[in-house]
Scaffold this active site. Structure first.
Site, PDB file in Angstrom:
ATOM      1  N   ASP A  85       0.744  -1.063   0.064  1.00 26.64           N
ATOM      2  CA  ASP A  85       0.086   0.141   0.163  1.00 26.64           C
ATOM      3  C   ASP A  85       0.753   1.356   0.049  1.00 26.64           C
ATOM      4  O   ASP A  85       2.244   1.248   0.252  1.00 26.64           O
ATOM      5  CB  ASP A  85      -0.882   0.007   1.150  1.00 26.64           C
ATOM      6  CG  ASP A  85      -1.945  -1.041   1.174  1.00 26.64           C
ATOM      7  OD1 ASP A  85      -2.097  -1.854   0.363  1.00 26.64           O
ATOM      8  OD2 ASP A  85      -2.799  -0.945   2.048  1.00 26.64           O
ATOM      9  N   ASP A  86       0.234   2.365  -0.340  1.00 22.96           N
ATOM     10  CA  ASP A  86       0.607   3.790  -0.195  1.00 22.96           C
ATOM     11  C   ASP A  86       1.786   4.217  -1.083  1.00 22.96           C
ATOM     12  O   ASP A  86       1.891   5.502  -1.013  1.00 22.96           O
ATOM     13  CB  ASP A  86       1.271   4.192   1.196  1.00 22.96           C
ATOM     14  CG  ASP A  86       0.268   3.774   2.337  1.00 22.96           C
ATOM     15  OD1 ASP A  86      -1.158   3.369   1.874  1.00 22.96           O
ATOM     16  OD2 ASP A  86       0.494   4.034   3.570  1.00 22.96           O
ATOM     17  N   HIS A 136      -6.126   2.951  -3.943  1.00 16.87           N
ATOM     18  CA  HIS A 136      -6.085   3.315  -2.352  1.00 16.87           C
ATOM     19  C   HIS A 136      -6.389   4.865  -2.188  1.00 16.87           C
ATOM     20  O   HIS A 136      -5.816   5.105  -1.127  1.00 16.87           O
ATOM     21  CB  HIS A 136      -4.641   2.894  -2.089  1.00 16.87           C
ATOM     22  CG  HIS A 136      -4.400   2.717  -0.493  1.00 16.87           C
ATOM     23  ND1 HIS A 136      -5.323   2.126   0.055  1.00 16.87           N
ATOM     24  CD2 HIS A 136      -3.562   2.922   0.369  1.00 16.87           C
ATOM     25  CE1 HIS A 136      -4.984   1.996   1.343  1.00 16.87           C
ATOM     26  NE2 HIS A 136      -3.829   2.479   1.587  1.00 16.87           N
ATOM     27  N   HIS A 140      -5.314   9.304   1.032  1.00 14.12           N
ATOM     28  CA  HIS A 140      -5.476   8.545   2.028  1.00 14.12           C
ATOM     29  C   HIS A 140      -6.150   8.993   3.245  1.00 14.12           C
ATOM     30  O   HIS A 140      -5.900   8.837   4.603  1.00 14.12           O
ATOM     31  CB  HIS A 140      -3.903   8.108   2.531  1.00 14.12           C
ATOM     32  CG  HIS A 140      -3.807   6.949   3.237  1.00 14.12           C
ATOM     33  ND1 HIS A 140      -4.003   6.792   4.584  1.00 14.12           N
ATOM     34  CD2 HIS A 140      -3.378   5.589   2.628  1.00 14.12           C
ATOM     35  CE1 HIS A 140      -3.764   5.460   5.027  1.00 14.12           C
ATOM     36  NE2 HIS A 140      -3.204   4.705   3.809  1.00 14.12           N
ATOM     37  N   TYR A 177      -6.866   2.156   6.134  1.00 19.37           N
ATOM     38  CA  TYR A 177      -6.862   1.748   7.495  1.00 19.37           C
ATOM     39  C   TYR A 177      -7.795   0.917   7.628  1.00 19.37           C
ATOM     40  O   TYR A 177      -8.437   0.353   8.723  1.00 19.37           O
ATOM     41  CB  TYR A 177      -7.514   3.032   8.412  1.00 19.37           C
ATOM     42  CG  TYR A 177      -6.547   4.259   8.174  1.00 19.37           C
ATOM     43  CD1 TYR A 177      -5.239   4.347   8.518  1.00 19.37           C
ATOM     44  CD2 TYR A 177      -7.322   5.353   7.419  1.00 19.37           C
ATOM     45  CE1 TYR A 177      -4.567   5.592   8.332  1.00 19.37           C
ATOM     46  CE2 TYR A 177      -6.757   6.478   7.357  1.00 19.37           C
ATOM     47  CZ  TYR A 177      -5.186   6.566   7.735  1.00 19.37           C
ATOM     48  OH  TYR A 177      -4.550   7.760   7.469  1.00 19.37           O
ATOM     49  N   HIS A 229       3.787  -2.298   3.216  1.00 15.16           N
ATOM     50  CA  HIS A 229       3.803  -0.935   2.471  1.00 15.16           C
ATOM     51  C   HIS A 229       5.132  -0.704   1.965  1.00 15.16           C
ATOM     52  O   HIS A 229       6.219  -0.716   2.696  1.00 15.16           O
ATOM     53  CB  HIS A 229       3.596   0.226   3.773  1.00 15.16           C
ATOM     54  CG  HIS A 229       2.352   0.133   4.449  1.00 15.16           C
ATOM     55  ND1 HIS A 229       2.046  -0.710   5.204  1.00 15.16           N
ATOM     56  CD2 HIS A 229       1.221   0.872   4.076  1.00 15.16           C
ATOM     57  CE1 HIS A 229       0.622  -0.836   5.722  1.00 15.16           C
ATOM     58  NE2 HIS A 229       0.388   0.331   5.184  1.00 15.16           N
TER      59      HIS A 229
END
Length: 277
Positions: A85-86, A136, A140, A177, A229
């Site tokens: 992710d991210d 995503h 965020h 989250y 991540h």
């Protein structure tokens, strides 16, 4: 009645100007469809490779590539979906090198503003290596704290930038989250996005210790979806240990879509796949 007398020189000049029209009239006729030479139909895949080859910054074949896609029955095989992710981040390109050396596919849930900032070709290489791209959100946020309109804007903006940069339209999303509810699910459903959660959380964002991340990522069962991540250097450094250990135990590394082996329903949440008994 007045008569007009045209000088001979002017007539000659007019004849010279008309000469191109006369030549055009004597040209060979344009072939009709029945007489035109036949051409080989354009192969879309071949055209795509040619276009990719002339794009500035498109990665060349200077690194190992994963094997071609193959039919894997993850209801019976020991499959695992590694997800990141991210990103993309500064170490994402190095992670792609590691995954390629181990012939592993993964799924990357991308943050829109990170995609916009990426200039090293990591996204194009993800596509070329056979990894899966997911949405995503743009910035965020916790989607359950936003209005329905704001949720859609976060997802739509990221959908568009991913498609512009890679030509791929994401079909998966991961709520930041893991925060989702009925409103988020409804927006995802209308946008054609399945919600992908996880059943193994490495907590790599909190405990940035490479051996700890590797230990948690390998405490899995067949059908697991592992959350990591790629923006954390310690997570990227844990990748070789994770891949070696799970390979030793007979696991196959697949994307989320490959894990399920069928189209996932938009709006529905998925966290792991149970093996067939």
């Amino acid at each position: 009645m007045r008569r007009w007398i045209v000088p001979v020189a002017l007539l000659l000049s007019a004849g010279a100007c008309a000469a191109p029209v006369h030549r055009a009239q004597t040209r060979e006729p344009v072939p009709t469809p029945s007489t035109a030479p036949s051409r080989r139909p354009v192969d879309p895949a071949e055209l795509a490779l040619k276009l990719a080859g002339i794009q500035p910054g498109w990665p060349r074949r200077g690194y190992p590539l994963p094997p071609p896609r193959q039919k894997i029955d993850c209801g019976k095989a020991k499959c695992v979906a590694l997800t990141y992710d991210d990103g993309p981040g500064h170490d994402t390109a190095r992670l792609l090198d590691i995954l390629a050396r181990h012939h592993a596919r993964a799924t990357f849930f991308l943050v829109g503003r990170m995609v916009l900032a990426n200039a090293d070709g990591a996204l194009r290489r993800m596509v070329r290596d056979g990894h899966e791209l997911g949405n995503h959100t743009w910035s965020h946020p916790q989607l359950t704290a936003l209005s329905e309109r704001a949720v859609r804007a976060e997802l739509a903006r990221t959908q568009n930038v991913i498609e512009r940069r890679t030509g791929v339209r994401a079909t998966l999303m991961r709520p930041p989250y893991g925060a989702t509810d009925g409103r988020v699910a409804a927006v995802a459903r209308r946008m054609g996005l399945a919600q992908i959660l996880w059943n193994v959380d490495t907590l790599d964002w909190r405990d940035r210790v490479t051996p700890v991340v590797a230990r948690r990522a390998t405490a899995i069962k067949p059908g697991s979806i592992v959350l990591m991540h790629d923006i954390h250097r310690t997570t990227v450094e844990a990748a070789p240990r994770i891949l070696k250990e799970l390979t030793r135990r007979g696991f196959v590394f697949v994307t989320v879509s490959e894990l399920y082996g069928r189209p996932l329903r938009p709006g529905v949440g998925y966290s792991e796949r149970e093996r067939d008994r």
